[in-house]
Design a protein around this motif. Structure first.
Motif, mmCIF file in Angstrom:
data_model
loop_
_atom_site.group_PDB
_atom_site.id
_atom_site.type_symbol
_atom_site.label_atom_id
_atom_site.label_comp_id
_atom_site.label_asym_id
_atom_site.label_seq_id
_atom_site.Cartn_x
_atom_site.Cartn_y
_atom_site.Cartn_z
ATOM 1 N N ARG A 133 28.454 43.137 51.282
ATOM 2 C CA ARG A 133 29.910 43.024 51.389
ATOM 3 C C ARG A 133 30.412 41.619 51.076
ATOM 4 N N GLU A 134 29.535 40.793 50.516
ATOM 5 C CA GLU A 134 29.993 39.493 50.045
ATOM 6 C C GLU A 134 31.098 39.691 49.005
ATOM 7 N N ASP A 135 32.077 38.805 49.011
ATOM 8 C CA ASP A 135 33.235 38.890 48.119
ATOM 9 C C ASP A 135 34.105 40.104 48.442
ATOM 10 N N ASP A 136 34.091 40.507 49.693
ATOM 11 C CA ASP A 136 34.929 41.622 50.124
ATOM 12 C C ASP A 136 35.777 41.178 51.305
ATOM 13 N N ILE A 137 36.801 41.956 51.595
ATOM 14 C CA ILE A 137 37.713 41.630 52.693
ATOM 15 C C ILE A 137 37.419 42.557 53.873
ATOM 16 N N VAL A 138 37.445 42.001 55.084
ATOM 17 C CA VAL A 138 37.170 42.788 56.290
ATOM 18 C C VAL A 138 38.181 42.413 57.367
ATOM 19 N N LEU A 207 43.632 41.515 48.630
ATOM 20 C CA LEU A 207 44.872 42.005 49.250
ATOM 21 C C LEU A 207 45.731 42.746 48.231
ATOM 22 N N PHE A 208 45.798 42.222 47.016
ATOM 23 C CA PHE A 208 46.563 42.915 45.978
ATOM 24 C C PHE A 208 45.889 44.240 45.604
ATOM 25 N N GLU A 209 44.569 44.270 45.592
ATOM 26 C CA GLU A 209 43.872 45.523 45.293
ATOM 27 C C GLU A 209 44.153 46.573 46.353
ATOM 28 N N MET A 210 44.285 46.132 47.608
ATOM 29 C CA MET A 210 44.580 47.058 48.696
ATOM 30 C C MET A 210 46.022 47.521 48.677
ATOM 31 N N GLU A 211 46.924 46.648 48.268
ATOM 32 C CA GLU A 211 48.353 46.930 48.359
ATOM 33 C C GLU A 211 48.914 47.585 47.101
ATOM 34 N N PRO A 213 48.287 50.111 44.070
ATOM 35 C CA PRO A 213 47.409 51.161 43.522
ATOM 36 C C PRO A 213 47.060 50.934 42.049
ATOM 37 N N GLU A 214 47.996 50.388 41.286
ATOM 38 C CA GLU A 214 47.731 50.169 39.857
ATOM 39 C C GLU A 214 46.595 49.164 39.638
ATOM 40 N N ILE A 215 46.467 48.191 40.546
ATOM 41 C CA ILE A 215 45.360 47.233 40.440
ATOM 42 C C ILE A 215 44.060 47.882 40.897
ATOM 43 N N PHE A 216 44.114 48.609 41.981
ATOM 44 C CA PHE A 216 42.921 49.284 42.494
ATOM 45 C C PHE A 216 42.354 50.268 41.473
ATOM 46 N N GLU A 217 43.230 50.942 40.754
ATOM 47 C CA GLU A 217 42.804 51.940 39.770
ATOM 48 C C GLU A 217 42.462 51.321 38.422
ATOM 49 N N GLY A 218 42.693 50.017 38.255
ATOM 50 C CA GLY A 218 42.339 49.354 37.017
ATOM 51 C C GLY A 218 43.395 49.419 35.933
ATOM 52 N N ILE A 219 44.568 49.964 36.245
ATOM 53 C CA ILE A 219 45.647 50.035 35.253
ATOM 54 C C ILE A 219 46.215 48.634 35.010
ATOM 55 N N VAL A 220 46.373 47.887 36.094
ATOM 56 C CA VAL A 220 46.823 46.499 36.020
ATOM 57 C C VAL A 220 45.656 45.612 36.441
ATOM 58 N N GLU A 221 45.431 44.549 35.711
ATOM 59 C CA GLU A 221 44.313 43.651 35.997
ATOM 60 C C GLU A 221 44.821 42.263 36.388
ATOM 61 N N ILE A 222 44.256 41.728 37.463
ATOM 62 C CA ILE A 222 44.527 40.337 37.831
ATOM 63 C C ILE A 222 43.604 39.459 36.990
ATOM 64 N N LYS A 223 44.188 38.623 36.152
ATOM 65 C CA LYS A 223 43.391 37.794 35.248
ATOM 66 C C LYS A 223 42.950 36.490 35.908
ATOM 67 N N ARG A 254 61.922 46.652 45.861
ATOM 68 C CA ARG A 254 62.585 45.640 46.691
ATOM 69 C C ARG A 254 61.600 44.550 47.157
ATOM 70 N N GLY A 255 60.557 44.346 46.374
ATOM 71 C CA GLY A 255 59.591 43.295 46.705
ATOM 72 C C GLY A 255 58.693 43.630 47.870
ATOM 73 N N ALA A 256 58.578 44.919 48.220
ATOM 74 C CA ALA A 256 57.859 45.313 49.433
ATOM 75 C C ALA A 256 56.374 44.975 49.363
ATOM 76 N N ARG A 257 55.754 45.197 48.201
ATOM 77 C CA ARG A 257 54.306 44.985 48.109
ATOM 78 C C ARG A 257 53.942 43.509 48.234
ATOM 79 N N VAL A 258 54.598 42.684 47.449
ATOM 80 C CA VAL A 258 54.262 41.264 47.499
ATOM 81 C C VAL A 258 54.677 40.647 48.831
#
Length: 389
Positions: A133-138, A207-211, A213-223, A254-258
């Motif tokens: 679980r290294e590099d993971d959030i808990v 946190l962004f991957e959790m919040e 869905p587009e990042i979690f599913e790979g549609i949007v990528e954090i560069k 309305r900026g809810a996710r960020v």
């Protein structure tokens, strides 16, 4: 072997998840140690443990040789064949040597050794669980604090949150629930040691991957991510799907996710910009929320000169240079910011020979007196930032 010990072993297997093979190996090692210690026997022996029958036996092991030099370790071929005619040279003869009162002594010693082996097995299981679980959030619970570290309970193990990995604007109290990022897991003599962080850029990514869905599913990528924990961060995002707005997906309705992520990080401000392979575009985006007139790139020095309107200079640089510093970290390019007036005086803006068709909105700018001008450029890039949400 008593039925109580057998029952205890079965309970250990069920409660601790330690396999019967591990327990059997631990007990056999304990019995072997007990036999050698209590009966002053140092010869080669083997302990046979049958958990199902609840029996334990000790066997001496002797090598079959022509001439015996040590009768504790060797047996002649003649005597070996008296036991079994099938024995040959180099075979091993086993003979039961279990003492009559061995069970009582063995149980005392076995209890100590088994406890140690069970503890080691538990530590090994915990290490294997958390090293994956290294590099993971808990999620964790603040348990205690000292002068240097914060200790966070993760369930089976207590993690260390060093002072350098704590957000300086946060205060922690026992029983507080916090999210932490696992940076390293080590084996130590006292068991597995887990190190966590609240300042690592990976925490923001997770946190962004959790919040989102587009990042979690790979549609949007954090560069890329640039972060000054507890104060301000910038992230660049990208998508290959033309129907998806990468910035809007991260911001949310309305900026809810960020805002949810910002709240988790004690109000840390987060700028979300669009990534681009073109350094001119990417650097311009990274300086959000300031407007950019021009970006001049030096590939060899991997540096850029950015021209901004005079009234935007302080915004582009940011408080204590923070905006420019984060933009440089985000893009990987050195950024030198010039005001429009200084750039014109230095002759670096607008680029020579540039012909720009000016839109109606810019026609009132004092630098423009015609719809088509040569050697003059005034381009603004409007960027969304979390501050403007």
């Amino acid at each position: 072997m008593s039925s109580d010990l057998l029952d205890a072993l079965v309970a250990l297997e069920k409660q601790k998840g330690i396999s019967r093979e591990v327990l059997t190996e631990a007990i056999e090692a304990a019995l072997l140690t007990a036999y050698k210690r209590n009966f002053n026997q140092a010869q080669n022996v083997r302990v046979d443990l049958n958990l199902d029958k609840g029996s334990m036996k000790v066997y001496s092991r002797k090598d079959v040789v022509e001439e015996v030099e040590d009768d504790r370790l060797q047996i002649s071929l003649e005597k070996a064949q008296e036991i079994n005619p099938a024995y040959e040279l180099a075979d091993v003869v086993e003979e039961e040597v279990t003492p009559r009162d061995f069970g009582r002594i063995a149980a005392q010693t076995a209890k100590q050794v088994v406890t140690q082996r069970v503890r080691e097995a538990e530590r090994g299981m915990i290490y294997e669980e958390y090293v994956d679980r290294e590099d993971d959030i808990v999620n964790g619970i603040v348990e205690r604090l000292d002068a240097r570290n914060l200790y966070v309970g993760l369930g089976k193990v207590e993690a260390v949150l060093p002072v350098g990995e704590q957000i300086q604007t946060e205060s922690y109290e026992p029983h507080d629930r916090i999210k932490v990022y696992i940076t390293k897991v080590e084996r130590t003599s006292r068991g597995p040691q887990v190190f966590v962080s609240r300042t690592h850029p990976g925490l923001l990514r997770r946190l962004f991957e959790m919040e989102v869905p587009e990042i979690f599913e790979g549609i949007v990528e954090i560069k890329t991510i640039a972060r000054e924990a507890g104060d301000r961060s910038k992230i660049s995002v990208h998508t290959n799907n033309d129907e998806v707005d990468p910035i809007g997906s991260c911001v949310g309705a309305r900026g809810a996710r960020v805002q949810s992520i910002s709240n988790e990080l004690n109000g840390e401000k987060i700028d979300i910009v669009e990534w681009s392979e073109d350094p001119v575009i990417f650097v311009g985006n990274a300086l959000s929320p300031s407007k950019v007139l021009d970006v001049q790139v030096s590939e060899d020095a991997r540096s850029t000169t950015v021209v901004v309107p005079d009234y935007q200079l302080s915004l582009a640089i940011g408080k204590r240079g923070q905006n420019a510093r984060l933009a440089a970290k985000l893009t990987g390019w050195k950024i030198d910011i010039k005001s429009e007036t200084d750039a014109r005086e230095l002759g670096i803006y607008p680029p020579a020979g540039t012909e720009i068709i000016v839109s109606h909105e810019l026609s009132e700018d004092p630098y423009f007196d015609d719809e088509t001008l040569t050697d003059t450029e005034d381009v603004t890039i409007d960027l969304y930032s979390d501050d403007e949400a």
